[in-house]
Design a protein around this motif. Structure first.
Motif, short mmCIF file in Angstrom:
data_model
loop_
_atom_site.label_atom_id
_atom_site.label_comp_id
_atom_site.label_asym_id
_atom_site.label_seq_id
_atom_site.Cartn_x
_atom_site.Cartn_y
_atom_site.Cartn_z
N TYR A 149 33.10 -4.70 76.94
CA TYR A 149 33.88 -4.86 75.71
C TYR A 149 34.29 -3.49 75.14
CZ TYR A 149 34.78 -5.65 70.74
OH TYR A 149 35.33 -5.64 69.49
N LYS A 150 33.36 -2.54 75.14
CA LYS A 150 33.64 -1.21 74.57
C LYS A 150 34.72 -0.48 75.37
CE LYS A 150 29.06 -0.49 72.51
NZ LYS A 150 27.78 0.24 72.61
N ILE A 151 34.60 -0.50 76.69
CA ILE A 151 35.58 0.21 77.50
C ILE A 151 36.96 -0.43 77.36
CG2 ILE A 151 35.21 -1.08 79.64
CD1 ILE A 151 35.79 2.71 79.29
N THR A 152 37.00 -1.76 77.17
CA THR A 152 38.28 -2.43 76.94
C THR A 152 38.90 -1.98 75.62
OG1 THR A 152 37.53 -4.36 78.19
CG2 THR A 152 39.42 -4.66 76.73
N GLN A 153 38.08 -1.88 74.57
CA GLN A 153 38.58 -1.42 73.27
C GLN A 153 39.06 0.03 73.34
OE1 GLN A 153 38.89 -3.45 70.51
NE2 GLN A 153 38.34 -5.01 72.02
N ILE A 154 38.33 0.87 74.07
CA ILE A 154 38.73 2.28 74.19
C ILE A 154 40.06 2.39 74.94
CG2 ILE A 154 38.10 4.49 75.24
CD1 ILE A 154 35.17 3.74 74.71
N ARG A 155 40.22 1.64 75.99
CA ARG A 155 41.46 1.67 76.75
C ARG A 155 42.64 1.19 75.91
NH1 ARG A 155 39.28 -0.82 82.52
NH2 ARG A 155 38.35 1.12 83.31
N ILE A 159 35.45 7.73 79.40
CA ILE A 159 34.01 7.69 79.68
C ILE A 159 33.24 8.47 78.63
CG2 ILE A 159 32.23 8.41 81.32
CD1 ILE A 159 34.21 7.81 83.56
N SER A 160 33.79 9.63 78.21
CA SER A 160 33.14 10.42 77.16
C SER A 160 33.05 9.63 75.86
CB SER A 160 33.92 11.72 76.95
OG SER A 160 33.37 12.47 75.89
N CYS A 161 34.13 8.95 75.50
CA CYS A 161 34.11 8.12 74.28
C CYS A 161 33.10 6.99 74.40
CB CYS A 161 35.51 7.56 74.01
SG CYS A 161 36.75 8.79 73.59
N LEU A 162 33.02 6.39 75.60
CA LEU A 162 32.07 5.30 75.81
C LEU A 162 30.64 5.78 75.64
CD1 LEU A 162 31.43 2.39 76.73
CD2 LEU A 162 31.54 3.24 79.09
N LEU A 163 30.32 6.94 76.20
CA LEU A 163 28.96 7.48 76.08
C LEU A 163 28.62 7.82 74.63
CD1 LEU A 163 28.83 9.80 79.23
CD2 LEU A 163 27.75 7.57 78.93
N GLU A 164 29.57 8.42 73.91
CA GLU A 164 29.33 8.75 72.50
C GLU A 164 29.12 7.48 71.67
OE1 GLU A 164 32.58 11.08 71.19
OE2 GLU A 164 32.12 12.79 72.49
N TRP A 165 29.94 6.47 71.93
CA TRP A 165 29.80 5.20 71.20
C TRP A 165 28.45 4.56 71.50
CZ3 TRP A 165 34.08 0.85 71.49
CH2 TRP A 165 33.81 -0.11 70.52
N SER A 166 28.04 4.55 72.76
CA SER A 166 26.76 3.95 73.14
C SER A 166 25.59 4.71 72.52
CB SER A 166 26.63 3.94 74.66
OG SER A 166 27.66 3.19 75.26
#
Length: 294
Positions: free
Chosen positions: A155-161, A186-193
């Motif tokens: 879900y997060k990677i879909t929102q980032i894209r 990927i950087s945004c995904l790691l920071e969000w997580s």
């Protein structure tokens, strides 16, 4: 990830839900009969559509069809047993039996993947923690977080894209630009997580996690309704297991296709019971017409 919020099957005791969620993939892994594998795979697709929606079914198919082809082709190219030769070279022969055996194994693996995709929809985190949270606090929490990790990450990677997508306003980008954009996502995904993990840790600390005996948000009672559902599940799954143990659905691929044609009635009965067990949430919803209120 959208999960069907309320079903009649979800009102059953968590022990029964756990038995179903684990019983479906385990039963599938024990089968070698191609008809039973087809029934299991079809039921897995229906259950994913029932709980997660049509979009997740197509996503699952797109994600597993390459795996299916890979297993089928690898077995076909490396296993040369069988009597029906499709073609041969000077040193090797390629048989229909090895092709079908690879297809059956690929179908089995894809069906198991679909069943585990439905696990978190059948058994929610709260019910999982209810079952194992008191005796195995750390292990139960870790497993529930792992099961929640995959759909949340998707879900997060879909929102980032979606937030960073500007392809509609540009021509086809070069490979270097696409790699750079992927690394940024990927950087945004790691920071969000990481931010979510810090918030979760602070919330757990504020609520006194680990300070004493763990309480429960909900209490579940094993009623006569649950007993009846359990009896039906045991009857259906027990018939399938008995058929496997007694060899009623035995199917051999090598050296040639071999199955007991006299057991056709048993094959139909076991496939019917297998479908009844695997589709239990669906037909309970149809019979219940909306669900049972506690």
């Amino acid at each position: 990830m959208h999960i069907r919020p309320y079903t009649l099957f979800s009102t059953l005791h968590p022990v029964i839900l756990l038995g179903y969620a684990l019983g479906a993939p385990i039963l599938t892994m024990c089968m070698g009969n191609p008809w039973c594998l087809l029934v299991s795979f079809g039921c897995a697709l229906v259950m994913e559509w029932f709980y997660l929606g049509e979009q997740f079914v197509w996503q699952g198919i797109r994600g597993t069809w390459l795996l299916f082809l890979l297993i089928m082709i690898l077995n076909f190219m490396t296993n040369h047993r069988g009597m029906i030769i499709l073609f041969q070279t000077r040193t090797r022969r390629y048989t229909l039996e090895s092709l079908c055996y690879g297809a059956a194994n690929g179908l089995l693996l894809c069906a198991v993947i679909f069943w585990f995709r439905c696990f978190s929809a059948v058994l929610s985190n709260q019910k999982f923690l209810y079952l194992f949270g008191r005796r195995f606090q750390t292990a139960a929490l870790l497993l529930s977080m792992i099961l929640k990790l995959f759909p949340e990450t998707q879900y997060k990677i879909t929102q980032i894209r979606m937030a960073q997508d500007d392809s509609a306003f540009q021509e086809k980008e070069a490979l270097k630009v696409r790699l750079k954009k992927g690394m940024r996502q990927i950087s945004c995904l790691l920071e969000w997580s990481m931010e979510d993990s810090i918030e979760t840790a602070d919330s757990m600390k504020a609520r006194g996690y680990g300070a004493g005996r763990r309480g429960q948000y909900e209490r579940y009672h094993f009623t006569s309704y649950d007993l009846g559902a359990l009896a039906v599940m045991l009857c259906l799954s027990g018939t399938v297991i008995m058929g496997m143990v007694l060899g009623k659905i035995t199917f051999s691929y090598y050296p040639t296709f071999t199955w007991n044609k006299e057991m056709l009635v048993w094959n139909v009965l076991i496939c019917f019971c297998e479908a009844g067990f695997l589709l239990m949430p669906c037909w309970m919803e149809v019979i219940g017409a909306g669900g049972r209120r506690r």
